[in-house]
Design a protein around this motif. Structure first.
Motif, short mmCIF file in Angstrom:
data_model
loop_
_atom_site.label_atom_id
_atom_site.label_comp_id
_atom_site.label_asym_id
_atom_site.label_seq_id
_atom_site.Cartn_x
_atom_site.Cartn_y
_atom_site.Cartn_z
N GLU A 171 -2.99 -6.46 4.16
CA GLU A 171 -2.37 -5.14 4.31
C GLU A 171 -2.68 -4.28 3.09
O GLU A 171 -2.95 -3.09 3.20
CB GLU A 171 -0.85 -5.29 4.50
CG GLU A 171 -0.11 -3.98 4.77
CD GLU A 171 0.10 -3.09 3.56
OE1 GLU A 171 0.00 -1.85 3.72
OE2 GLU A 171 0.35 -3.60 2.45
N ALA A 220 -17.94 2.75 7.31
CA ALA A 220 -17.05 3.80 6.80
C ALA A 220 -17.81 4.79 5.93
O ALA A 220 -17.24 5.76 5.44
CB ALA A 220 -15.90 3.17 6.02
N SER A 242 0.82 -1.22 0.00
CA SER A 242 0.00 0.00 0.00
C SER A 242 0.86 1.27 0.00
O SER A 242 0.43 2.30 -0.48
CB SER A 242 -0.98 0.00 1.17
OG SER A 242 -0.30 -0.02 2.40
N GLU A 259 -6.54 -3.29 3.27
CA GLU A 259 -6.76 -2.32 4.36
C GLU A 259 -5.98 -1.04 4.10
O GLU A 259 -6.49 0.06 4.33
CB GLU A 259 -6.35 -2.93 5.70
CG GLU A 259 -7.33 -3.95 6.20
CD GLU A 259 -6.84 -4.67 7.45
OE1 GLU A 259 -6.08 -4.06 8.23
OE2 GLU A 259 -7.21 -5.84 7.62
N GLY A 260 -4.74 -1.18 3.64
CA GLY A 260 -3.91 -0.02 3.34
C GLY A 260 -4.55 0.88 2.29
O GLY A 260 -4.53 2.11 2.40
N TYR A 261 -5.17 0.25 1.30
CA TYR A 261 -5.85 1.02 0.25
C TYR A 261 -7.00 1.82 0.86
O TYR A 261 -7.11 3.03 0.67
CB TYR A 261 -6.37 0.08 -0.85
CG TYR A 261 -7.23 0.80 -1.87
CD1 TYR A 261 -6.65 1.54 -2.90
CD2 TYR A 261 -8.62 0.76 -1.78
CE1 TYR A 261 -7.45 2.22 -3.82
CE2 TYR A 261 -9.42 1.44 -2.69
CZ TYR A 261 -8.82 2.17 -3.70
OH TYR A 261 -9.61 2.85 -4.60
N PHE A 262 -7.87 1.14 1.62
CA PHE A 262 -9.05 1.81 2.19
C PHE A 262 -8.69 2.83 3.26
O PHE A 262 -9.44 3.76 3.51
CB PHE A 262 -10.04 0.79 2.74
CG PHE A 262 -10.85 0.11 1.65
CD1 PHE A 262 -11.69 0.84 0.82
CD2 PHE A 262 -10.78 -1.26 1.48
CE1 PHE A 262 -12.43 0.22 -0.17
CE2 PHE A 262 -11.52 -1.90 0.49
CZ PHE A 262 -12.35 -1.15 -0.34
N ASN A 263 -7.53 2.66 3.91
CA ASN A 263 -7.14 3.59 4.97
C ASN A 263 -6.49 4.87 4.45
O ASN A 263 -6.25 5.80 5.20
CB ASN A 263 -6.19 2.91 5.97
CG ASN A 263 -6.94 1.92 6.84
OD1 ASN A 263 -8.14 2.05 7.05
ND2 ASN A 263 -6.24 0.92 7.32
N GLN A 264 -6.21 4.92 3.15
CA GLN A 264 -5.61 6.12 2.57
C GLN A 264 -6.69 7.11 2.15
O GLN A 264 -7.86 6.74 1.98
CB GLN A 264 -4.77 5.75 1.34
CG GLN A 264 -3.52 4.98 1.67
CD GLN A 264 -2.68 4.69 0.43
OE1 GLN A 264 -2.94 5.20 -0.65
NE2 GLN A 264 -1.67 3.87 0.60
N GLU A 265 -6.26 8.35 1.96
CA GLU A 265 -7.16 9.36 1.39
C GLU A 265 -7.25 9.06 -0.10
O GLU A 265 -6.32 9.33 -0.86
CB GLU A 265 -6.58 10.76 1.60
CG GLU A 265 -6.77 11.33 2.98
CD GLU A 265 -8.24 11.60 3.29
OE1 GLU A 265 -8.94 12.17 2.44
OE2 GLU A 265 -8.68 11.22 4.39
#
Length: 193
Positions: free
Chosen positions: A93, A132, A15, A96-102
């Motif tokens: 990761e 979310a 990510s 989740e990393g994708y969705f947790n970014q702006e």
């Protein structure tokens, strides 16, 4: 939107490698063997733009495709049992990393196989998207494998199982026969316009 102009633009293995979001994004999420790549190819009117494999779990990177200034994001499948724990952790990761970014997320297409009850992972994804407050549609894949009557029953059963509000869009789809593809395109175009 002219889906025939779809082009593969990049693949990312972590990510942190993801570039900042500059275009509206339509992300595709679902289990490893739900038919994400096949559905993308059908959307794009292509046979093999998104790599399709007879072995589930082949999409192990986040793959970006571009159509007229919109990024289509093919996320790795979740829940495939026959990969190493370290690889599963990396996929997790990535998602989740994708969705947790702006991100400029216009729509998430959450794919579930219409022939089966939603798995815990499918339920978790739908709950995550709802909590979310992310805009999403459910694409119920492999709809060609069921009769119209069976399809209606499964849509109702999945709506109930996932506790979906009445206004939640659910589209039975088939990459094989093209069922639901035009409706899915309309939702995508409305989301990015």
């Amino acid at each position: 939107m002219n889906y025939n102009l779809a082009a593969f633009t990049a693949a990312y293995g972590t990510s942190e490698q993801l570039p900042p979001s500059v275009h509206p994004e339509v992300a595709f999420a679902g289990r490893s063997n739900v038919g994400k790549s096949s559905l993308l190819n059908k959307l794009f009117n292509r046979k093999a733009l998104a790599k399709v494999s007879s072995v589930p779990g082949k999409t192990s990177t986040i793959n970006f495709f571009s159509v007229e200034g919109v990024d289509f994001v093919d996320l790795p499948g979740y829940g495939y049992a026959k990969v190493a724990k370290s690889e599963k952790a990396r996929w997790s990761e990535l998602i989740e990393g994708y969705f947790n970014q702006e991100r400029s997320l216009a729509l998430v297409v959450s794919l579930i196989d219409i022939r089966h009850p939603a798995t815990d992972l499918d339920t978790g994804m739908v709950e995550f998207l709802s909590k979310a407050d992310l805009p999403f549609v459910l694409a119920l894949t492999k709809a060609d494998k069921l009769s119209n009557m069976q399809r209606q029953k499964q849509v109702a059963a999945l709506r109930k199982q996932l506790r979906l509000p009445k206004d939640q869009t659910v589209i039975p789809c088939s990459a094989e026969k093209g069922i639901g593809i035009d409706e899915l395109r309309k939702h995508i175009e409305n989301a990015v316009s």
